[in-house]
Design a protein around this motif. Sequence first.
Motif, mmCIF file in Angstrom:
data_model
loop_
_atom_site.group_PDB
_atom_site.id
_atom_site.type_symbol
_atom_site.label_atom_id
_atom_site.label_comp_id
_atom_site.label_asym_id
_atom_site.label_seq_id
_atom_site.Cartn_x
_atom_site.Cartn_y
_atom_site.Cartn_z
ATOM 1 N N GLU A 129 8.513 7.519 -1.453
ATOM 2 C CA GLU A 129 9.417 8.509 -2.027
ATOM 3 C C GLU A 129 9.999 8.015 -3.351
ATOM 4 O OE1 GLU A 129 12.348 9.696 0.892
ATOM 5 O OE2 GLU A 129 10.826 9.572 2.472
ATOM 6 N N ALA A 130 10.341 6.726 -3.381
ATOM 7 C CA ALA A 130 10.918 6.157 -4.601
ATOM 8 C C ALA A 130 9.905 6.155 -5.737
ATOM 9 C CB ALA A 130 11.415 4.741 -4.334
ATOM 10 N N ALA A 131 8.647 5.857 -5.425
ATOM 11 C CA ALA A 131 7.608 5.854 -6.456
ATOM 12 C C ALA A 131 7.474 7.233 -7.084
ATOM 13 C CB ALA A 131 6.277 5.403 -5.857
ATOM 14 N N GLU A 132 7.529 8.266 -6.255
ATOM 15 C CA GLU A 132 7.424 9.641 -6.760
ATOM 16 C C GLU A 132 8.640 10.001 -7.607
ATOM 17 O OE1 GLU A 132 5.553 13.293 -7.335
ATOM 18 O OE2 GLU A 132 4.766 11.458 -6.415
ATOM 19 N N TYR A 133 9.819 9.655 -7.116
ATOM 20 C CA TYR A 133 11.059 9.969 -7.841
ATOM 21 C C TYR A 133 11.105 9.213 -9.173
ATOM 22 C CZ TYR A 133 16.074 10.639 -8.655
ATOM 23 O OH TYR A 133 17.292 10.975 -9.190
ATOM 24 N N ALA A 134 10.762 7.934 -9.137
ATOM 25 C CA ALA A 134 10.799 7.119 -10.349
ATOM 26 C C ALA A 134 9.806 7.621 -11.385
ATOM 27 C CB ALA A 134 10.518 5.658 -9.998
ATOM 28 N N MET A 135 8.663 8.108 -10.945
ATOM 29 C CA MET A 135 7.656 8.619 -11.868
ATOM 30 C C MET A 135 8.219 9.791 -12.672
ATOM 31 S SD MET A 135 3.640 9.474 -11.179
ATOM 32 C CE MET A 135 3.918 10.821 -10.031
ATOM 33 N N LYS A 136 8.995 10.638 -12.024
ATOM 34 C CA LYS A 136 9.596 11.780 -12.711
ATOM 35 C C LYS A 136 10.599 11.333 -13.767
ATOM 36 C CE LYS A 136 9.064 14.773 -8.664
ATOM 37 N NZ LYS A 136 9.777 15.468 -7.565
ATOM 38 N N LEU A 137 11.194 10.156 -13.551
ATOM 39 C CA LEU A 137 12.196 9.639 -14.489
ATOM 40 C C LEU A 137 11.604 8.645 -15.489
ATOM 41 C CD1 LEU A 137 15.293 9.099 -12.151
ATOM 42 C CD2 LEU A 137 14.714 11.074 -13.554
ATOM 43 N N GLY A 138 10.302 8.408 -15.394
ATOM 44 C CA GLY A 138 9.657 7.523 -16.358
ATOM 45 C C GLY A 138 9.846 6.049 -16.087
ATOM 46 N N VAL A 139 10.068 5.690 -14.824
ATOM 47 C CA VAL A 139 10.254 4.283 -14.443
ATOM 48 C C VAL A 139 9.124 3.869 -13.507
ATOM 49 C CG1 VAL A 139 11.779 2.602 -13.345
ATOM 50 C CG2 VAL A 139 12.761 4.516 -14.635
ATOM 51 N N LYS A 140 8.420 2.821 -13.848
ATOM 52 C CA LYS A 140 7.363 2.284 -12.982
ATOM 53 C C LYS A 140 7.993 1.403 -11.908
ATOM 54 C CE LYS A 140 2.977 1.063 -12.054
ATOM 55 N NZ LYS A 140 1.875 1.985 -11.737
ATOM 56 N N LEU A 141 7.478 1.458 -10.671
ATOM 57 C CA LEU A 141 7.920 0.562 -9.611
ATOM 58 C C LEU A 141 6.824 -0.459 -9.326
ATOM 59 C CD1 LEU A 141 9.699 2.853 -6.987
ATOM 60 C CD2 LEU A 141 10.627 1.748 -9.032
ATOM 61 N N SER A 142 7.260 -1.657 -8.985
ATOM 62 C CA SER A 142 6.312 -2.744 -8.722
ATOM 63 C C SER A 142 6.899 -3.627 -7.629
ATOM 64 C CB SER A 142 6.089 -3.557 -10.007
ATOM 65 O OG SER A 142 4.950 -4.384 -9.902
ATOM 66 N N ILE A 143 6.076 -4.016 -6.665
ATOM 67 C CA ILE A 143 6.573 -4.769 -5.504
ATOM 68 C C ILE A 143 5.997 -6.174 -5.503
ATOM 69 C CG2 ILE A 143 4.811 -3.780 -3.950
ATOM 70 C CD1 ILE A 143 7.123 -3.812 -1.786
ATOM 71 N N GLU A 144 6.862 -7.128 -5.244
ATOM 72 C CA GLU A 144 6.585 -8.550 -5.487
ATOM 73 C C GLU A 144 6.334 -9.350 -4.216
ATOM 74 O OE1 GLU A 144 9.146 -12.387 -7.242
ATOM 75 O OE2 GLU A 144 9.896 -10.336 -7.448
ATOM 76 N N ASN A 145 5.322 -10.212 -4.280
ATOM 77 C CA ASN A 145 5.076 -11.170 -3.198
ATOM 78 C C ASN A 145 6.176 -12.231 -3.170
ATOM 79 O OD1 ASN A 145 3.758 -12.121 -5.773
ATOM 80 N ND2 ASN A 145 3.485 -13.973 -4.546
ATOM 81 N N ILE A 146 6.580 -12.632 -1.962
ATOM 82 C CA ILE A 146 7.598 -13.667 -1.789
ATOM 83 C C ILE A 146 6.968 -14.860 -1.074
ATOM 84 C CG2 ILE A 146 9.936 -14.135 -0.923
ATOM 85 C CD1 ILE A 146 9.779 -11.980 -3.068
ATOM 86 N N GLU A 147 7.515 -16.034 -1.282
ATOM 87 C CA GLU A 147 6.871 -17.260 -0.777
ATOM 88 C C GLU A 147 6.860 -17.343 0.748
ATOM 89 O OE1 GLU A 147 11.211 -18.568 -1.259
ATOM 90 O OE2 GLU A 147 9.825 -17.115 -2.161
ATOM 91 N N VAL A 148 7.693 -16.540 1.421
ATOM 92 C CA VAL A 148 7.768 -16.619 2.884
ATOM 93 C C VAL A 148 6.742 -15.725 3.570
ATOM 94 C CG1 VAL A 148 10.181 -17.328 2.959
ATOM 95 C CG2 VAL A 148 9.615 -14.890 2.844
ATOM 96 N N GLU A 149 5.863 -15.102 2.792
ATOM 97 C CA GLU A 149 4.849 -14.222 3.363
ATOM 98 C C GLU A 149 3.528 -14.429 2.628
ATOM 99 O OE1 GLU A 149 3.336 -12.805 5.733
ATOM 100 O OE2 GLU A 149 4.863 -11.301 6.199
ATOM 101 N N ILE A 150 2.435 -14.135 3.304
ATOM 102 C CA ILE A 150 1.108 -14.216 2.698
ATOM 103 C C ILE A 150 0.997 -13.122 1.633
ATOM 104 C CG2 ILE A 150 -1.367 -13.972 3.156
ATOM 105 C CD1 ILE A 150 -0.729 -15.036 6.013
ATOM 106 N N ALA A 151 0.597 -13.495 0.427
ATOM 107 C CA ALA A 151 0.601 -12.565 -0.705
ATOM 108 C C ALA A 151 -0.301 -11.369 -0.467
ATOM 109 C CB ALA A 151 0.190 -13.297 -1.982
ATOM 110 N N GLU A 152 -1.373 -11.549 0.270
ATOM 111 C CA GLU A 152 -2.301 -10.451 0.514
ATOM 112 C C GLU A 152 -1.619 -9.280 1.229
ATOM 113 O OE1 GLU A 152 -5.524 -7.995 0.673
ATOM 114 O OE2 GLU A 152 -5.208 -9.764 -0.592
#
Length: 290
Positions: A129-152
């Motif tokens: 939902e946030a990705a869709e909302y942000a797209m309308k406002l011209g903001v790209k969303l990006s989600i980051e790998n953290i060291e406590v989880e497997i990046a895949e």
Amino acid sequence: MNDYIIGVNLPDSTGLPQLAEVLKRYVTDGFNACEINLSTFPMIIGGEIKPIVVDFVKEILGRYPLRYTAHAGYGLDLRNLEELDMHRAVLFSSIEVCASLGIELMNLHYEVKTQYAAREKAFFDAHREAAEYAMKLGVKLSIENIEVEIAEKTAEFVRAVDHPNLGMTLDLGHLYLSAKHFGYDFLETVKECAPLLSHLHINDNTGDFEMMRLTNFDLYKTMDRNYRFAFGRGDIHVPPFWGKAPLAEALAVIKQTKYSGFWICEYYNQSFVPFNREVQERVRREIENA
């Protein structure tokens, strides 16, 4: 020479009166962009935007020839079913703040995948939902790998959401720690994740995973930073090429994919002020020569 957008993160300790001074220094040091953690300034209180603060920050950001990205504020947890309404309010307010400030991209943490279907569904739905909302406002969303989880798992999540406005942030320091701790290949994972990248964090460490990050996160956060530097404990975010991660090889892999986003040097730069220009020049040189 290619126009690589080399950025740096704004220290969380930056107060509103110091913002202009810090940004001016970044321009002098040759950076092209700055990433701001939205928790740094009280732009959102109780899930609601405070326009007076946003307007103050916006005026200062506009003084400098920098492009801006954002990091979602600390504490945002979209798997928190008990307080989900508040976390969602903060999420969507954060997107609106980014749009108001002219911020091009907002970074979010993946953290650890749980075993609870309801929590994972809430996490998935909020990002879609946030990705869709942000797209309308011209903001790209990006989600980051953290060291406590497997990046895949972060990559799998991006593929599952399958939205043109949600990409992956690859944090190379986090990846190095995670690969060492969980026992998988660092460079192979860079290759697997590279086609999904919309953002990049470049920082370094010794590869020495700090178990307290998993067993007692609250206590981990109280550990003295200088002690952690000296002993190389965990996710120390030292400047690129000051630790042991194979960053040159990773940057070469990413460059080969024709990545055109921000190359953010995300480290405790307030501790390395005399060397920040040198860090920027080294990262730029490594990318150009890759």
